[in-house]
Design a protein around this motif. Structure first.
Motif, mmCIF file in Angstrom:
data_model
loop_
_atom_site.group_PDB
_atom_site.id
_atom_site.type_symbol
_atom_site.label_atom_id
_atom_site.label_comp_id
_atom_site.label_asym_id
_atom_site.label_seq_id
_atom_site.Cartn_x
_atom_site.Cartn_y
_atom_site.Cartn_z
ATOM 1 N N ARG A 107 0.842 -1.198 0.000
ATOM 2 C CA ARG A 107 0.000 0.000 0.000
ATOM 3 C C ARG A 107 0.877 1.247 0.000
ATOM 4 O O ARG A 107 1.706 1.425 0.905
ATOM 5 N N VAL A 108 0.676 2.110 -1.001
ATOM 6 C CA VAL A 108 1.482 3.330 -1.090
ATOM 7 C C VAL A 108 0.580 4.508 -1.465
ATOM 8 O O VAL A 108 -0.491 4.333 -2.042
ATOM 9 N N TYR A 109 1.052 5.696 -1.095
ATOM 10 C CA TYR A 109 0.354 6.900 -1.533
ATOM 11 C C TYR A 109 1.364 8.009 -1.762
ATOM 12 O O TYR A 109 2.503 7.943 -1.287
ATOM 13 N N GLY A 110 0.940 9.014 -2.515
ATOM 14 C CA GLY A 110 1.816 10.145 -2.780
ATOM 15 C C GLY A 110 1.003 11.376 -3.133
ATOM 16 O O GLY A 110 -0.175 11.278 -3.501
ATOM 17 N N GLU A 111 1.639 12.531 -3.004
ATOM 18 C CA GLU A 111 0.999 13.801 -3.331
ATOM 19 C C GLU A 111 1.854 14.509 -4.373
ATOM 20 O O GLU A 111 3.048 14.707 -4.159
ATOM 21 N N ILE A 112 1.242 14.851 -5.496
ATOM 22 C CA ILE A 112 1.978 15.559 -6.537
ATOM 23 C C ILE A 112 1.166 16.756 -7.017
ATOM 24 O O ILE A 112 -0.012 16.904 -6.682
ATOM 25 N N GLN A 113 1.810 17.598 -7.782
ATOM 26 C CA GLN A 113 1.103 18.617 -8.548
ATOM 27 C C GLN A 113 0.853 18.046 -9.947
ATOM 28 O O GLN A 113 1.779 17.585 -10.610
ATOM 29 N N SER A 114 -0.417 18.044 -10.347
ATOM 30 C CA SER A 114 -0.797 17.559 -11.666
ATOM 31 C C SER A 114 -0.982 18.752 -12.592
ATOM 32 O O SER A 114 -1.612 19.745 -12.216
#
Length: 344
Positions: A107-114
């Motif tokens: 299980r992984v998550y991430g925050e980016i600018q799209s």
């Protein structure tokens, strides 16, 4: 400028004339939006961390074509070294997918600018927005449970921490403390919409803002599931019982519309290549001078490893904020507005 001039005023004065309508003031609503976003992200993180998701940091913001989502025509191009073409990312989905197969717990998550090269600057579209992405070993039902948890937790945290801020937007915190979600298949949604003012709608048509708006008026927050394969991203897994559709879902929120795309990922190497070869996405990339070989690293991974069923989603946090704040225009819901008409 004298000493009483605020930093925000100086920034606006220094900006190019075409961008001076960017709101950098310290008005109460602007400060309220910043606090709401802070609480919203803390709530989202609180859920995924409680469920054992591992945060992936320093994800790429300069990518090859595998950083694209469905619409490759909205990619921002970068001049890379040696004249090569690179892009600002729309999604880091394909990169974090691979991590589910190796990291303990899957299980992984991430925050980016799209980044989307949207040609319209209106109440629905941004050129840059925050994307909260998750991937995990598991199926669509489990994924929708996690998406429900993320949005409900984000809303609940805002209700808990930002009562005064919500009041400025006419929102009652009590309405956000227990957000629930209905489900409906795409096919059932089309049939419902035919009776609700859209008689021309047919199976295979994409749902647009007007369709999504009517559905949420009738149902509230909801997941529309099992879209036709042709209108979705190439790597979504076909349904075993109905090969016309993929095991996918869009989260629709009142006022905001589509706020998260999600799906099971095809993990069979041969099927994955076949789906890419016939996809409209590849057609668009070939028109831009890209090659099938740009996906080799992704396809080869599936050929060389025993890949388990995995699922993932990207949550557009500006749309979640729009729902939380109860606003019709997304431009009124972001700390910094970045679209065709506005850049700092």
């Amino acid at each position: 400028m004298n000493d009483t001039t605020t930093l925000a005023q100086q920034m606006v004065a220094a900006a190019p004339a075409a961008t001076r309508n960017v709101n950098l003031s310290t008005d109460p609503k602007r400060m309220a939006i910043i606090k709401v976003w802070d609480a919203m992200f803390r709530g989202a993180r609180k859920y995924v961390e409680s469920e054992g998701f591992v945060a992936i940091h320093n994800m790429p913001h300069i990518v090859g074509v595998t950083g694209a989502c469905e619409n490759t025509d909205t990619l921002f191009t970068i001049d890379w070294y040696d004249g090569r073409k690179m892009f600002l990312p729309q999604s880091n989905q394909l990169y974090i997918e691979m991590l589910t197969q190796a990291i303990e717990g899957g299980r992984v998550y991430g925050e980016i600018q799209s980044f989307r090269k949207e040609m319209k600057a209106d109440g629905r579209r941004l050129a840059q927005f925050s994307l909260f992405e998750i991937e995990h070993i598991g199926d669509l039902d489990e994924l929708l449970g996690h998406l429900s948890g993320i949005v409900a937790s984000a809303s609940r945290q805002v209700a808990q921490d930002c009562a005064k801020e919500l009041e400025l937007f006419g929102r009652n915190p009590a309405d956000l403390t227990n957000v629930t979600f209905k489900r409906m298949t795409y096919e059932a949604a089309v049939e419902l919409l035919k009776t609700e003012g859209f008689p021309e709608l047919q199976f295979g048509d994409d749902l647009v803002a007007e369709h999504e708006g009517r559905l949420t008026e009738l149902m509230g927050p909801m997941f529309v599931t099992h879209y036709p394969e042709e209108i979705k991203f190439f790597n979504m897994k076909n349904n075993d019982e109905d090969s016309r559709v993929v095991n996918s879902s869009d989260l629709l929120l009142p006022l905001a519309g589509e706020s998260a795309g999600s799906a099971e990922r095809e993990f069979d190497a041969d099927k994955l290549r076949e789906k890419l070869m016939k996809s409209s996405m590849l057609e668009g990339l070939l028109r831009q001078g890209m090659k099938l070989e740009d996906f080799n690293w992704y396809l080869d991974f599936h050929k060389e490893h025993e890949v388990k069923l995995h699922s993932g989603a990207g949550v557009g946090m500006a749309r979640v904020a729009q729902f939380i704040l109860g606003q019709k225009d997304i431009r009124d819901c972001v700390p910094f507005l970045i679209n065709r008409d506005n850049v700092i």
